[in-house]
Design an enzyme around this catalytic site. Structure first.
Site, PDB file in Angstrom:
ATOM      1  N   SER A  67      -8.754  15.526 -10.356  1.00  0.00           N
ATOM      2  CA  SER A  67      -9.769  14.980  -9.296  1.00  0.00           C
ATOM      3  C   SER A  67     -10.780  15.099  -9.485  1.00  0.00           C
ATOM      4  O   SER A  67     -11.895  14.607  -8.616  1.00  0.00           O
ATOM      5  CB  SER A  67      -8.914  14.405  -8.173  1.00  0.00           C
ATOM      6  OG  SER A  67      -7.887  13.242  -8.077  1.00  0.00           O
ATOM      7  N   TYR A 194      -7.199   6.612 -16.791  1.00  0.00           N
ATOM      8  CA  TYR A 194      -7.488   7.602 -15.119  1.00  0.00           C
ATOM      9  C   TYR A 194      -6.344   8.655 -15.662  1.00  0.00           C
ATOM     10  O   TYR A 194      -7.250   9.779 -15.476  1.00  0.00           O
ATOM     11  CB  TYR A 194      -6.720   7.047 -14.250  1.00  0.00           C
ATOM     12  CG  TYR A 194      -6.561   7.603 -12.566  1.00  0.00           C
ATOM     13  CD1 TYR A 194      -6.949   7.909 -11.951  1.00  0.00           C
ATOM     14  CD2 TYR A 194      -5.057   7.801 -12.450  1.00  0.00           C
ATOM     15  CE1 TYR A 194      -7.376   8.557 -10.833  1.00  0.00           C
ATOM     16  CE2 TYR A 194      -5.023   9.043 -11.601  1.00  0.00           C
ATOM     17  CZ  TYR A 194      -6.209   8.893 -10.764  1.00  0.00           C
ATOM     18  OH  TYR A 194      -6.309   9.908  -9.552  1.00  0.00           O
ATOM     19  N   TYR A 242     -10.079  14.102   0.583  1.00  0.00           N
ATOM     20  CA  TYR A 242      -9.469  12.838   1.495  1.00  0.00           C
ATOM     21  C   TYR A 242      -8.961  13.667   2.537  1.00  0.00           C
ATOM     22  O   TYR A 242      -9.958  13.535   3.136  1.00  0.00           O
ATOM     23  CB  TYR A 242      -7.957  13.659   0.659  1.00  0.00           C
ATOM     24  CG  TYR A 242      -7.582  13.571  -0.521  1.00  0.00           C
ATOM     25  CD1 TYR A 242      -8.386  12.460  -2.007  1.00  0.00           C
ATOM     26  CD2 TYR A 242      -7.595  14.880  -1.581  1.00  0.00           C
ATOM     27  CE1 TYR A 242      -8.682  12.506  -3.116  1.00  0.00           C
ATOM     28  CE2 TYR A 242      -7.738  15.119  -2.904  1.00  0.00           C
ATOM     29  CZ  TYR A 242      -7.727  13.565  -3.626  1.00  0.00           C
ATOM     30  OH  TYR A 242      -8.120  13.376  -4.868  1.00  0.00           O
ATOM     31  N   VAL A 260      -6.174  18.144  -7.746  1.00  0.00           N
ATOM     32  CA  VAL A 260      -4.888  18.579  -7.577  1.00  0.00           C
ATOM     33  C   VAL A 260      -4.383  20.237  -8.562  1.00  0.00           C
ATOM     34  O   VAL A 260      -3.528  20.631  -8.411  1.00  0.00           O
ATOM     35  CB  VAL A 260      -3.556  17.936  -7.404  1.00  0.00           C
ATOM     36  CG1 VAL A 260      -3.705  16.939  -6.315  1.00  0.00           C
ATOM     37  CG2 VAL A 260      -3.460  17.497  -8.471  1.00  0.00           C
TER      38      VAL A 260
HETATM   39  N1  GLU Z   1      -4.335  13.082 -11.246  1.00  0.00           N
HETATM   40  C1  GLU Z   1      -3.791  13.082  -9.874  1.00  0.00           C
HETATM   41  C2  GLU Z   1      -3.013  11.940  -9.049  1.00  0.00           C
HETATM   42  O1  GLU Z   1      -3.335  10.830 -10.232  1.00  0.00           O
HETATM   43  C3  GLU Z   1      -4.741  13.270  -9.434  1.00  0.00           C
HETATM   44  C4  GLU Z   1      -5.179  13.691  -7.755  1.00  0.00           C
HETATM   45  C5  GLU Z   1      -6.056  14.839  -6.855  1.00  0.00           C
HETATM   46  O2  GLU Z   1      -6.932  15.473  -8.382  1.00  0.00           O
HETATM   47  O3  GLU Z   1      -6.572  14.847  -5.829  1.00  0.00           O
HETATM   48  O4  GLU Z   1      -1.749  12.126  -8.442  1.00  0.00           O
END
Ligand code: GLU
Length: 307
Positions: A67, A194, A242, A260
């Site tokens: 992310s 994405y 978040y 993540v």
């Molecule tokens: N590719 C991850 C997802 O969409 C990214 C989430 C993150 O890094 O917080 O779940």
């Protein structure tokens, strides 16, 4: 001893301290390719206003930026469609987890901000608009290479494949957005783009250099205006972690965006761009040791934007 020597000594010690502490958190389990990574790893790089990049730990090791890519997609999407983006996505913290669908239903398909997954999917959809995924991804990679003046940045296809195979929640989110008329491309194209943007692999050295434009460092390539950088930093401060954004602001006092994969990009405006990586996550889904290290660095340098 110069200030830079002091900072290098601090970073070396930080690497040692983090290994001694050994409280690593848990790698993201829902992306199979990331689940088995050894959590006992740490890297930090700090790009300074004088052009130097100081590092400690595994700063040459590539990790999945996940992310953190949303910061750069946002910059590219704003470059393409400007403030029109804000008709489709908000600028408020969500107070919900990164992949939550709850607010999307209550707020008729307009995601709260561009960093939660729903908002990032809309931003990617805007970046994609009117062209093929490979062209949009090529622009994004080119943007990142220019930002860190290093062509050795690539997408890890295994991570992309692994996430695509298990992207059940993100699949739900794109279809939900579509049902509200807030998706302009075919869901599989936006989701595919994405997933590939999230699978970009970088080292902390590269990521710290890529963030120089947001910190407004003198040697940063001029890819975005100072006004846009300020605004992206504001979103990173309020929404970059978040439902853990308030806690990160409280502990570190700097804008940051987590992923993540365990990476965090942190901006000390006018002073430094910092990238930290440790793949174990805390209960918010943000790097456990990365957050701890950022807090200690903030205390050592006094770089908090709150004085
Ligand atoms: N590719 C991850 C997802 O969409 C990214 C989430 C993150 O890094 O917080 O779940």
């Amino acid at each position: 001893m110069t200030e830079t020597d002091d900072l290098q000594a601090f970073l070396n010690d930080l690497d040692r301290q983090m290994h001694i502490k050994g409280d690593w958190g848990t790698p993201a389990r829902y992306i199979p390719e990331l689940a088995d990574i050894d959590p006992a790893q740490f890297a930090i790089s700090v790009a300074l206003a004088d052009g130097r990049v100081l590092s400690s730990g595994s700063a040459q090791k590539r990790f999945s930026i996940q992310s953190v890519s949303k910061v750069f997609t946002l910059a590219v999407a704003l470059g393409r469609i400007g403030d029109q983006l804000w008709t489709r996505v908000g600028r408020e913290p969500s107070g919900t987890s990164f992949d939550s669908i709850v607010l999307l239903e209550r707020e008729q398909g307009r995601p709260r901000n561009p960093f939660i997954n729903a908002g990032a999917l809309v931003t990617t959809d805007a970046m994609l608009e009117g062209r093929m995924p490979q062209d949009a991804l090529a622009e994004l990679i080119q943007f990142l290479r220019a930002a860190c003046e290093d062509d050795d940045i690539h997408i890890d296809k295994d991570v992309a494949r692994s996430e695509a195979a298990t992207a059940h929640r993100n699949t739900a989110l794109v279809h939900y957005l579509l049902s509200h008329g807030n998706l302009h491309n075919a869901p599989e194209l936006t989701l595919g783009t994405y997933v590939h943007q999230c699978a970009i692999a970088m080292t902390t050295q590269q990521l710290a250099r890529a963030g120089r434009m947001l910190a407004g460092l003198p040697d940063a390539p001029r890819l975005i205006s100072a006004r846009r950088a300020r605004r992206i930093n504001a979103l990173m401060m309020t929404c970059g972690h978040y439902d853990g954004s308030g806690d990160f602001a409280y502990r570190v006092g700097l804008p940051g965006k987590s992923g993540v994969g365990g990476g965090i990009l942190i901006i000390a405006p006018g002073k430094a761009s910092i990238a930290v990586w440790s793949p174990g996550l805390n209960h918010y889904g943000n790097s456990q040791v990365g957050t701890e290290a950022a807090q200690r660095l903030g205390q050592f340098t006094g770089w908090s934007v709150f004085g």
